[in-house]
Design a protein around this motif. Sequence first.
Motif, PDB file in Angstrom:
ATOM      1  N   SER A  23     -33.699 -34.788  26.343  1.00 22.96           N
ATOM      2  CA  SER A  23     -32.346 -34.784  26.895  1.00 22.96           C
ATOM      3  C   SER A  23     -32.192 -35.780  28.044  1.00 22.96           C
ATOM      4  N   ASN A  66     -25.374 -24.728  17.715  1.00 16.94           N
ATOM      5  CA  ASN A  66     -24.757 -25.775  18.542  1.00 16.94           C
ATOM      6  C   ASN A  66     -25.092 -27.122  17.905  1.00 16.94           C
ATOM      7  N   GLY A 101     -27.825 -25.668  26.010  1.00 15.33           N
ATOM      8  CA  GLY A 101     -28.070 -27.099  26.194  1.00 15.33           C
ATOM      9  C   GLY A 101     -29.018 -27.330  27.355  1.00 15.33           C
ATOM     10  N   ALA A 102     -29.166 -28.613  27.714  1.00 17.82           N
ATOM     11  CA  ALA A 102     -30.111 -28.961  28.780  1.00 17.82           C
ATOM     12  C   ALA A 102     -29.539 -30.076  29.673  1.00 17.82           C
ATOM     13  N   SER A 158     -26.640 -31.535  34.712  1.00 18.80           N
ATOM     14  CA  SER A 158     -27.198 -32.225  35.874  1.00 18.80           C
ATOM     15  C   SER A 158     -26.120 -32.478  36.922  1.00 18.80           C
ATOM     16  N   ASP A 159     -24.882 -32.076  36.610  1.00 16.91           N
ATOM     17  CA  ASP A 159     -23.762 -32.317  37.521  1.00 16.91           C
ATOM     18  C   ASP A 159     -23.288 -31.024  38.201  1.00 16.91           C
TER      19      ASP A 159
END
Length: 222
Positions: free
Chosen positions: A15, A53, A176-177, A198-199
């Motif tokens: 990812s 997904n 997810g990642a 990451s946000d």
Amino acid sequence: MAARASITCYYDLVSPYTYMGFKLFNSFRQQWPGVDVTFKPMLLGGVMNEIKNQPLFKFPSKKNHMIADLDRISAVTGIPFRFPPDFPVNTVLPMRVLTALQIHEAEKYEQCIDKDEFFVHGRNISDAEVVQAALAPIFNEDTQKVESFLKLATDPEIKQVFKTNTEEAIAKGIFGAPSFLVKKAGESQDKEVLFFGSDRFEMIAAYLGLSYPGLKDLNSKL
Ligand SMILES: N[C@@H](CCC(=O)N[C@@H](CS)C(=O)NCC(=O)O)C(=O)O
């Protein structure tokens, strides 16, 4: 003694947002000394299959946006990034090796995650030789030692731990990642809250009552 705040990050090296998230988190993590941080290897493809997904790269518009977005994050933060020519690759081998390293080499484990092979150098991390070469400098070029970690990737116990991590991620609602399960100080583990991406560090900071330094030089390099 009251339980400390904790952040458990479920990740997969396949990812690109995990790569960014790891670098971003590490750039300010020492400012949150009261938080216990753990990185848990999981198989993102396994999670996606199980919950039906779909990865972003399956949709041309999402893939194009992802690449542009990651280039922008790289420009803003200064974190080097290059989308690999072969994407995605199968990460079962490196993720099982990381599972073994987390158990057997806890001190060096995070250094082993923090590599630029895939998202800077475009190397195929499904290849055992690429994984070996990436780990060698961390273990002072001790090739026997590095080979022993590669061998552990087929060890039934390591395979089971990795499978359990992935099942645990699904059970915790991960889709997810990178995914961060965050727990406040004094709370029990079952009170963890999921933050995806990451946000989300600003949101995690607000949730834990901590300060977040923010992205440096925002807009200046766009
Ligand atoms: N906005 C998030 C996006 C993270 C993301 O899209 N991660 C991908 C893997 S690289 C994923 O797991 N996506 C699953 C989904 O969007 O359902 C970020 O900036 O980190």
